[in-house]
Design a protein around this motif. Structure first.
Motif, PDB file in Angstrom:
ATOM      1  N   TRP A   1       1.225  -1.185  -0.133  1.00 35.05           N
ATOM      2  CA  TRP A   1      -0.039  -0.439  -0.155  1.00 35.05           C
ATOM      3  C   TRP A   1       0.760   1.125  -0.122  1.00 35.05           C
ATOM      4  CZ3 TRP A   1      -4.717   1.831   0.179  1.00 35.05           C
ATOM      5  CH2 TRP A   1      -5.095   2.875   0.090  1.00 35.05           C
ATOM      6  N   ARG A   2       0.025   1.868  -0.764  1.00 36.97           N
ATOM      7  CA  ARG A   2       1.356   3.103  -0.885  1.00 36.97           C
ATOM      8  C   ARG A   2       0.692   4.477  -0.648  1.00 36.97           C
ATOM      9  NH1 ARG A   2       6.484   2.529  -3.921  1.00 36.97           N
ATOM     10  NH2 ARG A   2       6.943   4.856  -3.904  1.00 36.97           N
ATOM     11  N   ALA A   3       0.928   5.625   0.304  1.00 37.69           N
ATOM     12  CA  ALA A   3      -0.039   6.460   0.845  1.00 37.69           C
ATOM     13  C   ALA A   3      -0.475   7.514  -0.890  1.00 37.69           C
ATOM     14  CB  ALA A   3       0.666   7.536   1.347  1.00 37.69           C
ATOM     15  N   PRO A   4      -1.734   7.465  -0.703  1.00 35.80           N
ATOM     16  CA  PRO A   4      -1.941   8.698  -2.317  1.00 35.80           C
ATOM     17  C   PRO A   4      -1.701   9.720  -1.476  1.00 35.80           C
ATOM     18  CG  PRO A   4      -3.614   8.313  -0.339  1.00 35.80           C
ATOM     19  CD  PRO A   4      -2.854   6.930   0.204  1.00 35.80           C
ATOM     20  N   LEU A   5      -1.671  10.302  -2.912  1.00 32.55           N
ATOM     21  CA  LEU A   5      -1.161  12.052  -2.881  1.00 32.55           C
ATOM     22  C   LEU A   5       0.219  11.906  -1.949  1.00 32.55           C
ATOM     23  CD1 LEU A   5      -4.485  13.946  -2.175  1.00 32.55           C
ATOM     24  CD2 LEU A   5      -3.886  13.505  -4.360  1.00 32.55           C
ATOM     25  N   PHE A   6       0.651  11.167  -2.061  1.00 31.57           N
ATOM     26  CA  PHE A   6       2.426  11.453  -1.912  1.00 31.57           C
ATOM     27  C   PHE A   6       3.146  13.028  -2.549  1.00 31.57           C
ATOM     28  CE2 PHE A   6       7.102  10.552  -1.034  1.00 31.57           C
ATOM     29  CZ  PHE A   6       7.205  10.700   0.400  1.00 31.57           C
ATOM     30  N   PRO A   7       4.257  13.869  -1.715  1.00 26.95           N
ATOM     31  CA  PRO A   7       3.266  13.661  -0.083  1.00 26.95           C
ATOM     32  C   PRO A   7       2.835  14.556   0.011  1.00 26.95           C
ATOM     33  CG  PRO A   7       5.124  15.759  -1.857  1.00 26.95           C
ATOM     34  CD  PRO A   7       4.469  14.382  -2.535  1.00 26.95           C
ATOM     35  N   VAL A   8       1.970  15.051  -0.545  1.00 25.90           N
ATOM     36  CA  VAL A   8       0.790  15.655   0.279  1.00 25.90           C
ATOM     37  C   VAL A   8       0.063  15.390   1.991  1.00 25.90           C
ATOM     38  CG1 VAL A   8      -1.415  17.532  -0.150  1.00 25.90           C
ATOM     39  CG2 VAL A   8       0.797  17.279  -1.719  1.00 25.90           C
ATOM     40  N   LEU A   9      -0.555  14.133   0.550  1.00 25.18           N
ATOM     41  CA  LEU A   9      -0.873  13.740   2.405  1.00 25.18           C
ATOM     42  C   LEU A   9      -0.736  13.315   3.891  1.00 25.18           C
ATOM     43  CD1 LEU A   9      -3.936  12.935   2.258  1.00 25.18           C
ATOM     44  CD2 LEU A   9      -4.031  10.832   2.204  1.00 25.18           C
ATOM     45  N   PRO A  10       1.279  13.155   3.576  1.00 18.52           N
ATOM     46  CA  PRO A  10       1.447  12.106   4.463  1.00 18.52           C
ATOM     47  C   PRO A  10       2.078  14.476   4.803  1.00 18.52           C
ATOM     48  CG  PRO A  10       2.258  10.872   2.530  1.00 18.52           C
ATOM     49  CD  PRO A  10       1.054  12.103   2.557  1.00 18.52           C
ATOM     50  N   ALA A  11       2.259  15.232   4.762  1.00 20.95           N
ATOM     51  CA  ALA A  11       2.543  16.813   4.938  1.00 20.95           C
ATOM     52  C   ALA A  11       1.674  17.080   5.909  1.00 20.95           C
ATOM     53  CB  ALA A  11       3.136  16.578   3.709  1.00 20.95           C
TER      54      ALA A  11
END
Length: 453
Positions: free
Chosen positions: A394-404
């Protein structure tokens, strides 16, 4: 201790994991959050909760990448250690441990308060002690037994929240919800902003501990597939329940009467249908399932965290011992229970910041959670750079925006928490520093998890 003696059995399916994700948190829908109304009012607290819900949604969609890629007991501790070495792992590990050790006493006290509604002569602390004895024993009895029980009580707790919203909905009035909604005033002011920030720990309580699924990831079947499904379904379930409960409870009458109670939902229902109503009695009894689900699930979580820290050498080896029959971390489970009971009977905690014992314990747990969230998102960014080849189902969607977004909001919440709860923060920081420092002095950085590689 050999790897064979410290490996947890894999027996949890996606339904168990969803039950754990929701069950860990669902007590937060039953109590604790209403303390936020005192400082922010209903409208101010609604704003706080929206921001916190965004933070948690962004966090879970990002955090799932780490959990699926590194399905290890200890969760955030394992990620931070892999990203930043022993010191980073110790900070994340002990912060998570504080979160999971301090949340159960608050829930146990709420269990006592709910039982006190039915049995006025029963001391809530005595009931809380009894809850620890029962559910520590159940957790030792086996992870599959514990997780199946968790799923059952979680389903009952979700059902009861839906019943609550349905029963009080005829009394809902927007005028009730908005009356004095800006921190006791009908108009927004500069002072309201302070109240909105001060209410952050109680909005976080709506969602606190969902990350605990990661602590049991080592016991999941096919974790690369089951954990993402459980996490995403879990956070969506909790967001709907949190807003529904808060809005219907506040709109059913004078919300100020509920703002400092450990049992706001039964009291809200009593004023709608009366104290002798069967609905009220059902809410009290089934409402206990919500508290029990979180209490039981978090005990499972802290036991795995203590186990993982011990297995890696961050805590004494005795805490990574497994029960010879049930293959559960029984020593860790009992040790955490002793800490929780001590917290319940430590009334001196009230003087830390002039708060109630429950509010103080909740605040301490939230500090642990926020540090863990920050360390986890930093670990995500670091591992994306240092280990680009790591298998990520699973990869974080909208990376790097969502984790940021998750990282930025967690840092903002942490700053606000420090400003409004500085004395409790000092106590929290001292505990983390002692744990990290003692680990470093004892091991001189030479720590090893036999299953790390």
């Amino acid at each position: 201790m050999s790897a064979g003696k410290t490996e947890l059995a894999k027996s949890l399916n996606v339904f168990h994991l969803w039950g754990l994700a929701v069950g860990l948190v669902i007590s937060g829908e039953y109590f604790g959050w209403s303390y936020g109304w005192e400082s922010a009012g209903t409208l101010g607290f609604l704003i706080t909760t929206i921001v916190v819900a965004v933070m948690y949604t962004a966090f879970i969609f990002s955090f799932t990448e780490l959990t699926a890629a590194i399905p290890r007991a200890g969760g955030p501790f394992a990620y931070a250690r892999r990203a930043f070495g022993p010191v980073g792992g110790a900070i994340a590990g002990f912060a998570t441990l504080i979160e999971f050790l301090f949340a159960p006493p608050a829930i146990a006290l709420a269990i006592g308060s709910y039982l006190n509604v039915q049995f006025p002569g029963l001391d809530p602390k005595t009931a809380a002690l009894g809850a620890y004895v029962i559910f520590v024993a159940l957790n030792i009895a086996g992870v599959k037994v514990a997780a199946t029980f968790e799923l059952l009580v979680t389903l009952l707790a979700v059902f009861e929240l839906l019943v609550f919203m349905g029963v009080v909905s005829p009394a809902f009035s927007l005028a009730n919800f908005t009356a004095g909604g800006w921190g006791g005033s009908d108009t927004f002011s500069v002072a309201t902003i302070g109240g909105i920030f001060a209410a952050i720990p109680f909005a976080i309580w709506f969602f606190l501990a969902i990350e605990g699924v990661a602590l049991a990831a080592e016991e999941a079947r096919d974790p690369h597939r089951t954990i993402p499904r459980a996490y995403i379904a879990g956070i969506l379930t909790l967001v709907v329940l949190a807003f529904g409960v808060m809005i219907f409870a506040a709109g059913s009458g004078d919300w100020t009467q509920l703002s400092n109670l450990n049992d706001p939902l039964p009291q809200a229902m009593i004023r709608v249908v009366g104290e002798g109503s069967g609905w009220t009695h059902m809410l009290v009894w089934l409402g206990l399932f919500g508290l029990i689900a979180s209490f039981h699930g978090i005990i499972m979580g802290y036991a795995r965290q203590i186990f993982a820290l011990s297995r890696a050498g961050f805590l004494p080896e005795v805490f990574s011992a497994l029960h010879p029959r049930f293959q559960t971390p029984h020593v860790a489970t009992i040790a955490g229970g002793i800490v929780g009971v001590a917290a319940i009977y430590s009334d001196s905690l009230i003087s830390v910041a002039g708060q109630s014992l429950t509010a103080t314990i909740v605040t301490m747990a939230v500090f642990g959670a926020l540090v863990m969230y920050i360390m986890s998102m930093l670990s995500l960014f670091k591992l994306r750079k240092s280990e680009p080849g790591l298998e990520r189902p699973w990869r974080a969607p909208l990376f790097p925006v969502l984790p940021a977004i998750a990282l930025g909001l967690a840092c903002l919440a942490m700053a606000a928490m420090i400003i409004y709860n500085f004395e409790i923060f000092v106590l929290f920081a001292v505990l983390v520093a002692i744990g990290t420092g003692a680990t470093w002095l004892r091991t001189r950085g030479q720590v090893h998890d036999p299953l790390q590689d």
